[in-house]
Scaffold this active site. Structure first.
Site, PDB file in Angstrom:
ATOM      1  N   ARG A  72       8.398  31.016 -59.875  1.00  0.00           N
ATOM      2  CA  ARG A  72       7.985  30.884 -61.280  1.00  0.00           C
ATOM      3  C   ARG A  72       8.419  29.557 -61.890  1.00  0.00           C
ATOM      4  NH1 ARG A  72      11.911  35.342 -64.080  1.00  0.00           N
ATOM      5  NH2 ARG A  72      10.954  36.638 -62.500  1.00  0.00           N
ATOM      6  N   HIS A  73       9.459  28.932 -61.346  1.00  0.00           N
ATOM      7  CA  HIS A  73       9.822  27.598 -61.848  1.00  0.00           C
ATOM      8  C   HIS A  73       9.934  26.587 -60.700  1.00  0.00           C
ATOM      9  CE1 HIS A  73      13.730  29.458 -61.222  1.00  0.00           C
ATOM     10  NE2 HIS A  73      13.742  30.099 -62.371  1.00  0.00           N
TER      11      HIS A  73
ATOM     12  N   HIS B 278      17.144  27.257 -58.522  1.00  0.00           N
ATOM     13  CA  HIS B 278      16.912  28.599 -57.987  1.00  0.00           C
ATOM     14  C   HIS B 278      15.477  28.671 -57.494  1.00  0.00           C
ATOM     15  CE1 HIS B 278      17.239  33.234 -58.887  1.00  0.00           C
ATOM     16  NE2 HIS B 278      16.779  32.990 -57.681  1.00  0.00           N
TER      17      HIS B 278
ATOM     18  N   ARG C 254      12.963  30.963 -56.591  1.00  0.00           N
ATOM     19  CA  ARG C 254      12.701  32.403 -56.691  1.00  0.00           C
ATOM     20  C   ARG C 254      11.547  32.792 -55.782  1.00  0.00           C
ATOM     21  NH1 ARG C 254      15.303  34.655 -61.596  1.00  0.00           N
ATOM     22  NH2 ARG C 254      14.370  36.614 -60.927  1.00  0.00           N
TER      23      ARG C 254
ATOM     24  N   THR D 196      15.653  36.803 -66.163  1.00  0.00           N
ATOM     25  CA  THR D 196      16.633  35.934 -65.509  1.00  0.00           C
ATOM     26  C   THR D 196      17.546  36.829 -64.663  1.00  0.00           C
ATOM     27  OG1 THR D 196      18.347  34.264 -65.894  1.00  0.00           O
ATOM     28  CG2 THR D 196      18.175  36.009 -67.540  1.00  0.00           C
ATOM     29  N   THR D 197      18.446  36.227 -63.898  1.00  0.00           N
ATOM     30  CA  THR D 197      19.308  37.016 -63.006  1.00  0.00           C
ATOM     31  C   THR D 197      20.211  37.918 -63.850  1.00  0.00           C
ATOM     32  OG1 THR D 197      19.319  35.010 -61.682  1.00  0.00           O
ATOM     33  CG2 THR D 197      20.750  36.780 -60.956  1.00  0.00           C
TER      34      THR D 197
ATOM     35  N   ASN E 195      21.897  23.382 -64.009  1.00  0.00           N
ATOM     36  CA  ASN E 195      20.761  24.106 -63.449  1.00  0.00           C
ATOM     37  C   ASN E 195      19.475  23.592 -64.115  1.00  0.00           C
ATOM     38  OD1 ASN E 195      18.652  26.087 -63.347  1.00  0.00           O
ATOM     39  ND2 ASN E 195      20.123  27.544 -62.533  1.00  0.00           N
TER      40      ASN E 195
ATOM     41  N   GLU F 201      30.802  32.904 -57.460  1.00  0.00           N
ATOM     42  CA  GLU F 201      30.435  32.492 -58.820  1.00  0.00           C
ATOM     43  C   GLU F 201      30.431  33.758 -59.662  1.00  0.00           C
ATOM     44  OE1 GLU F 201      27.187  29.748 -59.408  1.00  0.00           O
ATOM     45  OE2 GLU F 201      26.775  30.579 -61.403  1.00  0.00           O
TER      46      GLU F 201
ATOM     47  N   GLU G  42      20.259  28.219 -55.320  1.00  0.00           N
ATOM     48  CA  GLU G  42      20.397  29.662 -55.558  1.00  0.00           C
ATOM     49  C   GLU G  42      19.210  30.349 -54.915  1.00  0.00           C
ATOM     50  OE1 GLU G  42      20.376  30.197 -59.762  1.00  0.00           O
ATOM     51  OE2 GLU G  42      22.302  29.236 -60.039  1.00  0.00           O
TER      52      GLU G  42
ATOM     53  N   ASP H 214      16.293  24.509 -63.504  1.00  0.00           N
ATOM     54  CA  ASP H 214      15.105  25.375 -63.355  1.00  0.00           C
ATOM     55  C   ASP H 214      14.134  25.255 -64.524  1.00  0.00           C
ATOM     56  OD1 ASP H 214      16.325  26.364 -61.105  1.00  0.00           O
ATOM     57  OD2 ASP H 214      16.869  28.297 -61.996  1.00  0.00           O
ATOM     58  N   HIS H 215      14.698  25.179 -65.746  1.00  0.00           N
ATOM     59  CA  HIS H 215      13.804  25.290 -66.897  1.00  0.00           C
ATOM     60  C   HIS H 215      13.048  24.001 -67.219  1.00  0.00           C
ATOM     61  CE1 HIS H 215      14.687  29.384 -67.206  1.00  0.00           C
ATOM     62  NE2 HIS H 215      15.990  29.167 -67.350  1.00  0.00           N
TER      63      HIS H 215
ATOM     64  N   HIS I  88      20.029  27.020 -69.007  1.00  0.00           N
ATOM     65  CA  HIS I  88      19.147  27.234 -70.158  1.00  0.00           C
ATOM     66  C   HIS I  88      19.634  26.493 -71.400  1.00  0.00           C
ATOM     67  CE1 HIS I  88      17.334  29.577 -73.506  1.00  0.00           C
ATOM     68  NE2 HIS I  88      16.270  29.452 -72.749  1.00  0.00           N
TER      69      HIS I  88
ATOM     70  N   HIS J 107      26.146  31.622 -66.330  1.00  0.00           N
ATOM     71  CA  HIS J 107      25.103  32.455 -66.911  1.00  0.00           C
ATOM     72  C   HIS J 107      25.344  32.651 -68.403  1.00  0.00           C
ATOM     73  CE1 HIS J 107      21.752  35.153 -67.275  1.00  0.00           C
ATOM     74  NE2 HIS J 107      21.401  34.744 -66.088  1.00  0.00           N
ATOM     75  N   GLY J 108      24.385  32.156 -69.179  1.00  0.00           N
ATOM     76  CA  GLY J 108      24.437  32.341 -70.626  1.00  0.00           C
ATOM     77  C   GLY J 108      25.463  31.458 -71.324  1.00  0.00           C
TER      78      GLY J 108
ATOM     79  N   ARG K 130       2.056  24.427 -68.074  1.00  0.00           N
ATOM     80  CA  ARG K 130       0.773  23.738 -68.204  1.00  0.00           C
ATOM     81  C   ARG K 130       0.134  23.426 -66.847  1.00  0.00           C
ATOM     82  NH1 ARG K 130      -0.999  21.241 -73.100  1.00  0.00           N
ATOM     83  NH2 ARG K 130      -0.641  22.897 -74.583  1.00  0.00           N
TER      84      ARG K 130
HETATM   85  N1  PXP Z   1      24.394  30.699 -62.121  1.00  0.00           N
HETATM   86  C1  PXP Z   1      23.513  31.519 -61.505  1.00  0.00           C
HETATM   87  C2  PXP Z   1      23.895  32.109 -60.185  1.00  0.00           C
HETATM   88  C3  PXP Z   1      22.243  31.786 -62.074  1.00  0.00           C
HETATM   89  O1  PXP Z   1      21.385  32.610 -61.446  1.00  0.00           O
HETATM   90  C4  PXP Z   1      21.908  31.148 -63.286  1.00  0.00           C
HETATM   91  C5  PXP Z   1      20.549  31.369 -63.879  1.00  0.00           C
HETATM   92  O2  PXP Z   1      19.577  30.903 -63.018  1.00  0.00           O
HETATM   93  C6  PXP Z   1      22.851  30.289 -63.867  1.00  0.00           C
HETATM   94  C7  PXP Z   1      24.093  30.095 -63.283  1.00  0.00           C
HETATM   95  C8  PXP Z   1      22.551  29.532 -65.135  1.00  0.00           C
HETATM   96  O3  PXP Z   1      22.378  30.427 -66.185  1.00  0.00           O
HETATM   97  P1  PXP Z   1      21.869  29.858 -67.595  1.00  0.00           P
HETATM   98  O4  PXP Z   1      20.504  29.315 -67.362  1.00  0.00           O
HETATM   99  O5  PXP Z   1      21.895  31.061 -68.461  1.00  0.00           O
HETATM  100  O6  PXP Z   1      22.844  28.792 -68.000  1.00  0.00           O
END
Ligand code: PXP
Length: 254
Positions: free
Chosen positions: A51-52, A45, A47, A102-103, A9, A152, A72, A11-12, A223, A200-201, A20
């Site tokens: 935001r990202h 994702h 959103r 976050t979600t 993922n 998921e 996503e 996003d970050h 992340h 997630h996490g 910036r």
């Molecule tokens: N899966 C889904 C559906 C998510 O919404 C996210 C966070 O955007 C992730 C996985 C990834 O989570 P993390 O950034 O905590 O690894």
């Protein structure tokens, strides 16, 4: 045992760029580096508040990569129109609250009247649909009844328990309970032949116990990989995560 696929993922990368309001670091370049480093898919994702990831990123990444793209998004008409236009390989439907960092949990798919038609519209555009749900058998039953292509499982509670424990995680009751919930959910989904992803996490520290669950098809991790990339570079961060999957499965097979 199969090695789970790694969906990265990104996003970050966009979070950092947007901090910036400039063009770097570029998530499209990031997606290509992840692909080269062995990622099996790219997740992003879009959103509601942008935001990202931005709309232009979604289109550009679809063009830039040859591995599957997993978009996503929330169950809204705006997102449906974008998805049907972009045609990612996968859409993962997630809950979304504007004020969340976050979600925070899985999508409640049991009481969502919009979902049956929403899923059908995506599938008839050639997009496979995954539903982000808590590791809960009633949600999994409903995902199968809705004809989803995959689920998921939200691993956030497991990850939080891991972070909160100050003893050895694998002897910690809360960690063990959350791990068991996920194991049971994967076993339950197998009865329906539902592809089962999780995320997630997840981090280099806690991922191995999820990666070793027989029946996990793909892990989506964002992340922690982007955070590790700050110190070791994105290519190395992706390779290290992939190596944990390979090592764990080799250990079990050996
Ligand atoms: N899966 C889904 C559906 C998510 O919404 C996210 C966070 O955007 C992730 C996985 C990834 O989570 P993390 O950034 O905590 O690894």
């Amino acid at each position: 045992m199969n090695v789970p696929r790694l969906g990265v993922n990104i996003d970050h990368i966009a979070t950092l760029r947007n901090a910036r309001g400039v063009g770097y670091p570029c998530p499209i370049k990031g997606a290509k580096i992840c692909q080269q480093a062995g990622a099996d898919g790219i997740t992003l994702h879009l959103r509601e508040d942008r935001r990202h990831i931005k709309d232009t990123d979604v289109y550009a990444i679809k063009q830039a990569i040859s591995i599957p793209m997993n978009l996503e998004m929330a169950v809204t008409d705006e997102m449906l129109a974008i998805a049907c236009d972009v045609r990612p390989d996968w859409v993962c439907l997630v809950p979304e609250k504007r004020e969340e960092v976050t979600t925070e949990g899985g999508l409640d798919i049991i009481n969502n009247e919009k979902l049956p038609n929403f899923i059908k519209t995506l599938q008839s555009s050639g997009i496979k649909v995954s539903l982000f749900v808590d590791p809960d058998t009633a949600q999994i039953d409903k995902a199968a009844a809705l004809g989803a292509d995959a689920i998921e499982l939200h691993t956030g509670a497991y990850a939080e328990a891991w972070l909160a424990c100050d003893d050895e995680p694998l002897v910690n009751e809360q960690v063990k309970n959350e791990l068991m919930r996920i194991q049971k959910a994967v076993a339950h989904a197998k009865k329906f032949n539902l592809l089962t992803n999780a995320g997630h996490g997840l981090t280099l520290d806690n991922v191995a116990f999820i990666a070793q669950i027989d029946g996990i098809h793909e892990l989506n991790i964002g992340h922690a990989i982007i955070a590790d990339a700050v110190f070791v570079g994105l290519d190395e961060a992706v390779r290290c995560m992939r190596q944990v999957f390979l090592d764990k499965v080799a250990l079990l097979d050996g």
